[in-house]
Design a protein around this motif. Structure first.
Motif, PDB file in Angstrom:
ATOM      1  N   VAL A   1       0.917  -1.342  -0.002  1.00 37.38           N
ATOM      2  CA  VAL A   1      -0.001   0.120   0.080  1.00 37.38           C
ATOM      3  C   VAL A   1       1.034   1.322   0.010  1.00 37.38           C
ATOM      4  O   VAL A   1       0.508   2.273  -0.715  1.00 37.38           O
ATOM      5  CB  VAL A   1      -0.820  -0.102   1.298  1.00 37.38           C
ATOM      6  N   THR A   2       1.868   1.253   0.785  1.00 39.63           N
ATOM      7  CA  THR A   2       3.052   2.357   0.779  1.00 39.63           C
ATOM      8  C   THR A   2       3.712   2.660  -0.527  1.00 39.63           C
ATOM      9  O   THR A   2       3.375   3.677  -1.143  1.00 39.63           O
ATOM     10  CB  THR A   2       3.980   2.178   1.887  1.00 39.63           C
ATOM     11  N   GLN A   3       3.993   1.583  -1.154  1.00 39.09           N
ATOM     12  CA  GLN A   3       4.458   1.650  -2.232  1.00 39.09           C
ATOM     13  C   GLN A   3       3.747   2.339  -3.441  1.00 39.09           C
ATOM     14  O   GLN A   3       3.724   3.058  -4.219  1.00 39.09           O
ATOM     15  CB  GLN A   3       5.260   0.434  -2.883  1.00 39.09           C
ATOM     16  N   ALA A   4       2.294   1.484  -3.302  1.00 38.29           N
ATOM     17  CA  ALA A   4       1.399   1.952  -4.311  1.00 38.29           C
ATOM     18  C   ALA A   4       0.950   3.425  -4.181  1.00 38.29           C
ATOM     19  O   ALA A   4       1.051   4.310  -5.080  1.00 38.29           O
ATOM     20  CB  ALA A   4      -0.006   0.921  -4.281  1.00 38.29           C
ATOM     21  N   GLY A   5       0.986   3.938  -2.908  1.00 38.96           N
ATOM     22  CA  GLY A   5       0.650   5.212  -2.606  1.00 38.96           C
ATOM     23  C   GLY A   5       1.697   6.155  -3.268  1.00 38.96           C
ATOM     24  O   GLY A   5       1.373   7.415  -3.620  1.00 38.96           O
ATOM     25  N   ALA A   6       2.913   5.740  -2.808  1.00 43.38           N
ATOM     26  CA  ALA A   6       3.946   6.667  -3.402  1.00 43.38           C
ATOM     27  C   ALA A   6       4.150   6.688  -4.926  1.00 43.38           C
ATOM     28  O   ALA A   6       4.284   7.993  -5.263  1.00 43.38           O
ATOM     29  CB  ALA A   6       5.365   5.987  -3.171  1.00 43.38           C
ATOM     30  N   ARG A   7       3.652   5.422  -5.721  1.00 39.50           N
ATOM     31  CA  ARG A   7       3.577   5.656  -7.184  1.00 39.50           C
ATOM     32  C   ARG A   7       2.613   6.509  -7.656  1.00 39.50           C
ATOM     33  O   ARG A   7       2.676   7.435  -8.476  1.00 39.50           O
ATOM     34  CB  ARG A   7       3.377   4.126  -7.573  1.00 39.50           C
ATOM     35  N   VAL A   8       1.302   6.363  -6.977  1.00 39.89           N
ATOM     36  CA  VAL A   8       0.257   7.337  -7.397  1.00 39.89           C
ATOM     37  C   VAL A   8       0.659   8.803  -7.062  1.00 39.89           C
ATOM     38  O   VAL A   8       0.166   9.577  -7.865  1.00 39.89           O
ATOM     39  CB  VAL A   8      -1.114   6.698  -6.394  1.00 39.89           C
ATOM     40  N   ALA A   9       1.118   9.112  -5.699  1.00 35.94           N
ATOM     41  CA  ALA A   9       1.714  10.452  -5.687  1.00 35.94           C
ATOM     42  C   ALA A   9       2.797  10.952  -6.702  1.00 35.94           C
ATOM     43  O   ALA A   9       2.542  12.089  -7.053  1.00 35.94           O
ATOM     44  CB  ALA A   9       2.319  10.459  -4.155  1.00 35.94           C
ATOM     45  N   ARG A  10       3.434  10.130  -7.037  1.00 33.90           N
ATOM     46  CA  ARG A  10       4.401  10.700  -8.110  1.00 33.90           C
ATOM     47  C   ARG A  10       3.925  10.759  -9.636  1.00 33.90           C
ATOM     48  O   ARG A  10       4.252  11.693 -10.139  1.00 33.90           O
ATOM     49  CB  ARG A  10       5.425   9.676  -8.433  1.00 33.90           C
ATOM     50  N   VAL A  11       2.772   9.919  -9.813  1.00 36.32           N
ATOM     51  CA  VAL A  11       2.379   9.828 -11.257  1.00 36.32           C
ATOM     52  C   VAL A  11       1.469  11.210 -11.110  1.00 36.32           C
ATOM     53  O   VAL A  11       1.327  12.108 -11.903  1.00 36.32           O
ATOM     54  CB  VAL A  11       1.315   8.798 -11.237  1.00 36.32           C
ATOM     55  N   GLN A  12       0.625  11.702  -9.717  1.00 42.71           N
ATOM     56  CA  GLN A  12      -0.050  12.707  -9.760  1.00 42.71           C
ATOM     57  C   GLN A  12       0.721  14.158 -10.030  1.00 42.71           C
ATOM     58  O   GLN A  12       0.362  15.028 -10.718  1.00 42.71           O
ATOM     59  CB  GLN A  12      -0.825  12.744  -8.505  1.00 42.71           C
ATOM     60  N   ALA A  13       1.859  14.112  -9.154  1.00 47.23           N
ATOM     61  CA  ALA A  13       2.786  15.008  -9.252  1.00 47.23           C
ATOM     62  C   ALA A  13       3.194  15.328 -10.813  1.00 47.23           C
ATOM     63  O   ALA A  13       3.358  16.520 -11.275  1.00 47.23           O
ATOM     64  CB  ALA A  13       4.001  14.832  -8.368  1.00 47.23           C
ATOM     65  N   GLU A  14       3.777  14.314 -11.290  1.00 49.57           N
ATOM     66  CA  GLU A  14       4.073  14.371 -12.801  1.00 49.57           C
ATOM     67  C   GLU A  14       3.065  14.757 -13.675  1.00 49.57           C
ATOM     68  O   GLU A  14       3.210  15.601 -14.561  1.00 49.57           O
ATOM     69  CB  GLU A  14       4.816  13.214 -13.199  1.00 49.57           C
ATOM     70  N   THR A  15       1.748  14.428 -13.463  1.00 50.01           N
ATOM     71  CA  THR A  15       0.634  14.588 -14.506  1.00 50.01           C
ATOM     72  C   THR A  15       0.521  16.465 -14.000  1.00 50.01           C
ATOM     73  O   THR A  15       0.108  16.927 -14.931  1.00 50.01           O
ATOM     74  CB  THR A  15      -0.516  13.947 -14.077  1.00 50.01           C
ATOM     75  N   ALA A  16       0.457  16.792 -13.103  1.00 44.98           N
ATOM     76  CA  ALA A  16       0.204  18.056 -12.610  1.00 44.98           C
ATOM     77  C   ALA A  16       1.189  19.078 -13.122  1.00 44.98           C
ATOM     78  O   ALA A  16       0.917  20.032 -13.632  1.00 44.98           O
ATOM     79  CB  ALA A  16       0.127  18.402 -10.974  1.00 44.98           C
ATOM     80  N   ARG A  17       2.395  18.401 -13.365  1.00 43.13           N
ATOM     81  CA  ARG A  17       3.586  19.250 -13.797  1.00 43.13           C
ATOM     82  C   ARG A  17       3.175  19.285 -15.247  1.00 43.13           C
ATOM     83  O   ARG A  17       3.746  20.520 -15.810  1.00 43.13           O
ATOM     84  CB  ARG A  17       5.172  18.829 -13.383  1.00 43.13           C
ATOM     85  N   THR A  18       3.095  18.249 -15.681  1.00 40.41           N
ATOM     86  CA  THR A  18       2.868  18.283 -17.455  1.00 40.41           C
ATOM     87  C   THR A  18       1.808  19.015 -17.602  1.00 40.41           C
ATOM     88  O   THR A  18       1.688  19.820 -18.653  1.00 40.41           O
ATOM     89  CB  THR A  18       2.834  16.890 -17.860  1.00 40.41           C
ATOM     90  N   LEU A  19       0.538  18.786 -17.118  1.00 39.02           N
ATOM     91  CA  LEU A  19      -0.500  19.765 -17.323  1.00 39.02           C
ATOM     92  C   LEU A  19      -0.473  21.303 -17.097  1.00 39.02           C
ATOM     93  O   LEU A  19      -0.739  22.100 -18.089  1.00 39.02           O
ATOM     94  CB  LEU A  19      -1.782  19.401 -16.387  1.00 39.02           C
ATOM     95  N   SER A  20       0.373  21.673 -16.073  1.00 38.91           N
ATOM     96  CA  SER A  20       0.647  22.990 -15.855  1.00 38.91           C
ATOM     97  C   SER A  20       1.577  23.636 -16.983  1.00 38.91           C
ATOM     98  O   SER A  20       1.488  24.595 -17.467  1.00 38.91           O
ATOM     99  CB  SER A  20       1.454  23.127 -14.495  1.00 38.91           C
ATOM    100  N   ASP A  21       2.586  22.963 -17.331  1.00 36.59           N
ATOM    101  CA  ASP A  21       3.553  23.156 -18.416  1.00 36.59           C
ATOM    102  C   ASP A  21       2.979  23.271 -19.646  1.00 36.59           C
ATOM    103  O   ASP A  21       2.876  24.435 -20.471  1.00 36.59           O
ATOM    104  CB  ASP A  21       4.844  22.334 -18.607  1.00 36.59           C
ATOM    105  N   ALA A  22       1.789  22.473 -20.024  1.00 33.88           N
ATOM    106  CA  ALA A  22       0.946  22.506 -21.387  1.00 33.88           C
ATOM    107  C   ALA A  22       0.238  23.648 -21.148  1.00 33.88           C
ATOM    108  O   ALA A  22       0.203  24.264 -22.126  1.00 33.88           O
ATOM    109  CB  ALA A  22       0.164  21.342 -21.206  1.00 33.88           C
TER     110      ALA A  22
END
Length: 292
Positions: free
Chosen positions: A164-185
Protein backbone atom coordinates in the motif's frame (compact mmCIF):
# COMPACT_ATOMS: atom_id res chain seq x y z
CA UNK A 1 3.52 -52.85 38.03
CA UNK A 2 6.80 -53.23 36.23
CA UNK A 3 7.71 -49.62 36.99
CA UNK A 4 7.23 -50.19 40.74
CA UNK A 5 10.28 -52.44 40.81
CA UNK A 6 12.40 -49.35 40.16
CA UNK A 7 11.68 -48.19 43.72
CA UNK A 8 10.90 -51.42 45.57
CA UNK A 9 14.06 -53.33 44.58
CA UNK A 10 16.48 -50.77 46.11
CA UNK A 11 14.37 -50.70 49.29
CA UNK A 12 14.31 -54.52 49.56
CA UNK A 13 18.07 -54.75 48.93
CA UNK A 14 18.88 -52.05 51.46
CA UNK A 15 16.59 -53.68 54.05
CA UNK A 16 18.20 -57.11 53.60
CA UNK A 17 21.69 -55.67 53.92
CA UNK A 18 20.69 -53.67 57.03
CA UNK A 19 19.10 -56.71 58.71
CA UNK A 20 22.10 -58.91 57.97
CA UNK A 21 24.50 -56.23 59.17
CA UNK A 22 22.48 -55.67 62.36
CA UNK A 23 22.42 -59.41 63.15
CA UNK A 24 26.14 -59.71 62.52
CA UNK A 25 26.97 -56.72 64.69
CA UNK A 26 24.81 -58.00 67.54
CA UNK A 27 26.52 -61.40 67.34
CA UNK A 28 29.99 -59.81 67.28
CA UNK A 29 29.20 -57.29 70.01
CA UNK A 30 27.24 -59.48 72.45
CA UNK A 31 28.85 -62.82 71.60
CA UNK A 32 31.81 -62.51 74.01
CA UNK A 33 29.57 -61.31 76.85
CA UNK A 34 26.76 -63.88 76.61
CA UNK A 35 25.97 -67.17 74.91
CA UNK A 36 25.75 -66.86 71.17
CA UNK A 37 22.17 -68.19 71.15
CA UNK A 38 21.10 -65.25 73.32
CA UNK A 39 22.91 -62.84 71.03
CA UNK A 40 21.25 -64.49 68.03
CA UNK A 41 17.82 -64.09 69.62
CA UNK A 42 18.51 -60.42 70.32
CA UNK A 43 19.59 -59.81 66.74
CA UNK A 44 16.67 -61.72 65.27
CA UNK A 45 14.32 -59.85 67.60
CA UNK A 46 15.47 -56.50 66.27
CA UNK A 47 15.29 -57.66 62.66
CA UNK A 48 12.00 -59.49 63.19
CA UNK A 49 10.29 -56.53 64.78
CA UNK A 50 11.51 -54.31 62.01
CA UNK A 51 10.34 -56.78 59.33
CA UNK A 52 6.95 -57.25 61.02
CA UNK A 53 6.20 -53.55 61.23
CA UNK A 54 7.38 -53.12 57.63
CA UNK A 55 5.04 -55.88 56.45
CA UNK A 56 2.13 -54.33 58.32
CA UNK A 57 2.88 -50.91 56.80
CA UNK A 58 2.92 -52.44 53.32
CA UNK A 59 -0.42 -54.14 53.97
CA UNK A 60 -2.01 -50.88 55.06
CA UNK A 61 -0.53 -49.08 52.05
CA UNK A 62 -1.98 -51.72 49.72
CA UNK A 63 -5.41 -51.05 51.23
CA UNK A 64 -4.97 -47.30 50.85
CA UNK A 65 -4.73 -46.80 54.60
CA UNK A 66 -2.10 -45.47 56.98
CA UNK A 67 -1.35 -45.93 60.70
CA UNK A 68 0.81 -43.44 62.52
CA UNK A 69 1.61 -45.75 65.50
CA UNK A 70 2.78 -48.53 63.18
CA UNK A 71 4.96 -46.08 61.29
CA UNK A 72 6.41 -44.79 64.58
CA UNK A 73 7.22 -48.37 65.72
CA UNK A 74 8.88 -49.09 62.39
CA UNK A 75 11.08 -46.01 62.64
CA UNK A 76 11.87 -46.97 66.25
CA UNK A 77 13.21 -50.35 65.17
CA UNK A 78 15.25 -48.58 62.46
CA UNK A 79 16.70 -46.19 65.03
CA UNK A 80 17.50 -49.09 67.40
CA UNK A 81 19.36 -50.91 64.64
CA UNK A 82 21.24 -47.74 63.79
CA UNK A 83 22.06 -47.18 67.45
CA UNK A 84 23.42 -50.72 67.77
CA UNK A 85 25.65 -50.18 64.76
CA UNK A 86 26.92 -46.85 66.08
CA UNK A 87 27.56 -48.26 69.59
CA UNK A 88 29.45 -51.21 68.14
CA UNK A 89 31.54 -48.89 65.94
CA UNK A 90 32.47 -46.71 68.91
CA UNK A 91 33.51 -49.70 71.05
CA UNK A 92 35.67 -51.28 68.40
CA UNK A 93 39.19 -49.98 68.64
CA UNK A 94 40.09 -51.00 65.10
CA UNK A 95 38.18 -49.90 61.99
CA UNK A 96 35.89 -47.47 63.85
CA UNK A 97 35.43 -45.27 60.79
CA UNK A 98 34.49 -48.23 58.58
CA UNK A 99 31.76 -49.39 61.03
CA UNK A 100 30.42 -45.83 61.33
CA UNK A 101 30.29 -45.59 57.52
CA UNK A 102 27.71 -48.41 57.39
CA UNK A 103 25.77 -47.39 60.48
CA UNK A 104 23.31 -45.34 58.40
CA UNK A 105 22.03 -48.31 56.38
CA UNK A 106 18.89 -49.01 58.52
CA UNK A 107 17.78 -45.37 58.30
CA UNK A 108 18.49 -45.42 54.56
CA UNK A 109 16.36 -48.55 54.17
CA UNK A 110 13.43 -46.87 55.96
CA UNK A 111 13.84 -43.78 53.75
CA UNK A 112 13.74 -45.94 50.60
CA UNK A 113 10.49 -47.56 51.75
CA UNK A 114 9.10 -44.06 52.34
CA UNK A 115 10.04 -43.09 48.79
CA UNK A 116 8.39 -46.25 47.46
CA UNK A 117 5.17 -45.53 49.35
CA UNK A 118 5.10 -41.98 47.98
CA UNK A 119 5.60 -43.35 44.48
CA UNK A 120 2.68 -45.73 44.95
CA UNK A 121 0.41 -42.90 46.11
CA UNK A 122 1.23 -40.83 43.05
CA UNK A 123 1.56 -43.62 40.47
CA UNK A 124 -0.78 -43.55 37.46
CA UNK A 125 -1.91 -46.25 35.09
CA UNK A 126 -0.56 -46.56 31.57
CA UNK A 127 -3.85 -45.31 30.12
CA UNK A 128 -3.80 -42.19 32.29
CA UNK A 129 -0.19 -41.50 31.38
CA UNK A 130 -1.07 -41.91 27.70
CA UNK A 131 -3.93 -39.43 28.05
CA UNK A 132 -1.69 -36.96 29.86
CA UNK A 133 0.95 -37.22 27.13
CA UNK A 134 -1.75 -36.73 24.52
CA UNK A 135 -3.09 -33.62 26.28
CA UNK A 136 0.41 -32.17 26.62
CA UNK A 137 1.18 -32.88 22.98
CA UNK A 138 -2.12 -31.32 21.89
CA UNK A 139 -1.32 -28.22 23.95
CA UNK A 140 2.13 -27.98 22.36
CA UNK A 141 0.61 -28.41 18.90
CA UNK A 142 -1.98 -25.70 19.54
CA UNK A 143 0.71 -23.34 20.82
CA UNK A 144 2.89 -24.02 17.78
CA UNK A 145 -0.02 -23.48 15.38
CA UNK A 146 -0.96 -20.24 17.16
CA UNK A 147 2.62 -18.97 16.93
CA UNK A 148 2.78 -19.89 13.24
CA UNK A 149 -0.56 -18.17 12.57
CA UNK A 150 0.58 -14.99 14.35
CA UNK A 151 3.86 -14.97 12.42
CA UNK A 152 2.02 -15.49 9.14
CA UNK A 153 -0.49 -12.74 9.92
CA UNK A 154 2.32 -10.39 10.90
CA UNK A 155 4.17 -11.17 7.66
CA UNK A 156 1.00 -10.70 5.59
CA UNK A 157 0.21 -7.39 7.28
CA UNK A 158 3.76 -6.19 6.75
CA UNK A 159 3.59 -7.15 3.06
CA UNK A 160 0.22 -5.42 2.67
CA UNK A 161 1.42 -2.24 4.32
CA UNK A 162 4.54 -2.25 2.18
CA UNK A 163 2.48 -2.73 -0.99
CA UNK A 164 0.00 0.00 0.00
CA UNK A 165 2.83 2.38 0.83
CA UNK A 166 4.60 1.71 -2.45
CA UNK A 167 1.35 2.04 -4.43
CA UNK A 168 0.55 5.32 -2.67
CA UNK A 169 4.01 6.62 -3.43
CA UNK A 170 3.63 5.67 -7.10
CA UNK A 171 0.22 7.36 -7.29
CA UNK A 172 1.62 10.49 -5.67
CA UNK A 173 4.54 10.54 -8.12
CA UNK A 174 2.20 10.06 -11.10
CA UNK A 175 -0.14 12.79 -9.87
CA UNK A 176 2.74 15.16 -9.31
CA UNK A 177 4.17 14.40 -12.75
CA UNK A 178 0.75 14.80 -14.37
CA UNK A 179 0.19 18.09 -12.59
CA UNK A 180 3.57 19.38 -13.75
CA UNK A 181 2.91 18.25 -17.32
CA UNK A 182 -0.57 19.79 -17.35
CA UNK A 183 0.74 23.02 -15.84
CA UNK A 184 3.49 23.22 -18.45
CA UNK A 185 0.99 22.50 -21.25
CA UNK A 186 -1.44 25.17 -20.12
CA UNK A 187 1.41 27.60 -19.57
CA UNK A 188 2.58 26.99 -23.12
CA UNK A 189 -0.99 27.34 -24.40
CA UNK A 190 -1.50 30.59 -22.49
CA UNK A 191 1.77 31.94 -23.83
CA UNK A 192 0.78 31.02 -27.37
CA UNK A 193 -2.72 32.47 -26.94
CA UNK A 194 -1.36 35.76 -25.65
CA UNK A 195 1.05 36.15 -28.54
CA UNK A 196 0.45 38.96 -31.02
CA UNK A 197 0.54 36.81 -34.17
CA UNK A 198 -1.32 33.74 -32.85
CA UNK A 199 -4.82 34.88 -33.83
CA UNK A 200 -3.67 35.99 -37.31
CA UNK A 201 -1.75 32.77 -37.82
CA UNK A 202 -4.73 30.63 -36.95
CA UNK A 203 -7.15 32.76 -38.94
CA UNK A 204 -5.08 32.79 -42.12
CA UNK A 205 -5.28 29.01 -42.46
CA UNK A 206 -9.05 28.80 -42.07
CA UNK A 207 -10.00 30.19 -45.43
CA UNK A 208 -8.74 27.22 -47.49
CA UNK A 209 -10.35 24.64 -45.22
CA UNK A 210 -13.59 26.41 -44.24
CA UNK A 211 -14.89 28.18 -47.33
CA UNK A 212 -18.20 30.04 -47.03
CA UNK A 213 -18.74 29.17 -43.39
CA UNK A 214 -20.49 32.45 -42.78
CA UNK A 215 -21.05 34.73 -45.79
CA UNK A 216 -19.31 38.06 -45.45
CA UNK A 217 -17.46 37.06 -42.26
CA UNK A 218 -13.87 35.94 -42.10
CA UNK A 219 -13.55 32.93 -39.81
CA UNK A 220 -11.50 33.52 -36.71
CA UNK A 221 -9.77 30.82 -34.68
CA UNK A 222 -8.94 31.13 -31.03
CA UNK A 223 -7.01 28.84 -28.70
CA UNK A 224 -8.98 27.58 -25.67
CA UNK A 225 -8.86 29.57 -22.47
CA UNK A 226 -7.90 27.98 -19.15
CA UNK A 227 -10.84 28.32 -16.83
CA UNK A 228 -14.16 26.84 -15.76
CA UNK A 229 -16.63 25.86 -18.42
CA UNK A 230 -20.27 26.90 -18.48
CA UNK A 231 -22.93 24.37 -19.39
CA UNK A 232 -25.46 25.54 -21.99
CA UNK A 233 -28.88 25.75 -20.44
CA UNK A 234 -31.79 23.66 -21.70
CA UNK A 235 -33.61 26.85 -22.72
CA UNK A 236 -30.78 27.80 -25.05
CA UNK A 237 -30.82 24.34 -26.60
CA UNK A 238 -34.54 24.67 -27.35
CA UNK A 239 -34.23 28.01 -29.19
CA UNK A 240 -34.75 28.38 -32.86
CA UNK A 241 -32.20 29.28 -35.55
CA UNK A 242 -28.93 30.97 -34.65
CA UNK A 243 -28.60 34.77 -34.61
CA UNK A 244 -26.99 36.61 -37.46
CA UNK A 245 -23.62 38.27 -36.94
CA UNK A 246 -25.17 41.75 -36.77
CA UNK A 247 -27.80 40.68 -34.23
CA UNK A 248 -25.15 38.83 -32.25
CA UNK A 249 -22.85 41.87 -32.27
CA UNK A 250 -25.70 44.08 -31.08
CA UNK A 251 -26.55 41.74 -28.20
CA UNK A 252 -22.94 41.36 -27.13
CA UNK A 253 -22.36 45.11 -27.24
CA UNK A 254 -25.53 45.76 -25.26
CA UNK A 255 -24.55 43.26 -22.59
CA UNK A 256 -20.95 44.49 -22.48
CA UNK A 257 -21.99 48.10 -21.99
CA UNK A 258 -24.82 47.31 -19.55
CA UNK A 259 -22.53 48.21 -16.63
CA UNK A 260 -19.67 50.63 -16.18
CA UNK A 261 -16.87 49.70 -16.60
CA UNK A 262 -17.56 47.38 -19.53
CA UNK A 263 -17.78 43.66 -18.82
CA UNK A 264 -15.11 41.15 -19.77
CA UNK A 265 -15.69 38.38 -22.27
CA UNK A 266 -16.40 35.76 -19.63
CA UNK A 267 -19.00 37.92 -17.91
CA UNK A 268 -20.56 38.74 -21.27
CA UNK A 269 -20.72 35.04 -22.21
CA UNK A 270 -22.32 34.13 -18.88
CA UNK A 271 -24.98 36.84 -19.15
CA UNK A 272 -25.53 36.10 -22.85
CA UNK A 273 -26.40 32.47 -22.17
CA UNK A 274 -28.28 33.29 -18.96
CA UNK A 275 -30.55 35.50 -21.07
CA UNK A 276 -31.47 32.43 -23.15
CA UNK A 277 -29.51 33.27 -26.33
CA UNK A 278 -27.64 30.61 -28.26
CA UNK A 279 -24.34 30.93 -30.14
CA UNK A 280 -21.19 28.89 -30.48
CA UNK A 281 -18.14 29.79 -28.49
CA UNK A 282 -16.26 30.79 -31.63
CA UNK A 283 -18.98 33.13 -32.94
CA UNK A 284 -19.57 34.64 -29.51
CA UNK A 285 -15.90 35.40 -29.02
CA UNK A 286 -15.62 36.81 -32.55
CA UNK A 287 -18.60 39.06 -31.90
CA UNK A 288 -17.10 40.26 -28.61
CA UNK A 289 -13.83 41.13 -30.35
CA UNK A 290 -15.61 43.00 -33.09
CA UNK A 291 -17.60 45.17 -30.71
CA UNK A 292 -14.72 45.59 -28.24
Amino acid sequence: MRASWKTVLPAVAMTAVSMALTLAVVMLWLGPAMPWLVALVVGLGIDGGWLATLAYERRLAAQGDHSTPVTAVGWSFGLVATGVLIAHALTVEESTGAWLAVAWLPIAAKALWLVHSMWERTALTAGALTQIRGIQQEARDDAAVARARLRAQAGTEETRLTAVTQAGARVARVQAETARTLSDAWSTLETARGGEGTSRALTCVTAPVTPDVTPGVTPRWELPVWGPSEQVSARAQELGPALTDDALDALVDEIRLSVDPALSYREVAVRFRAAGHSASETRLRAAWKRVA
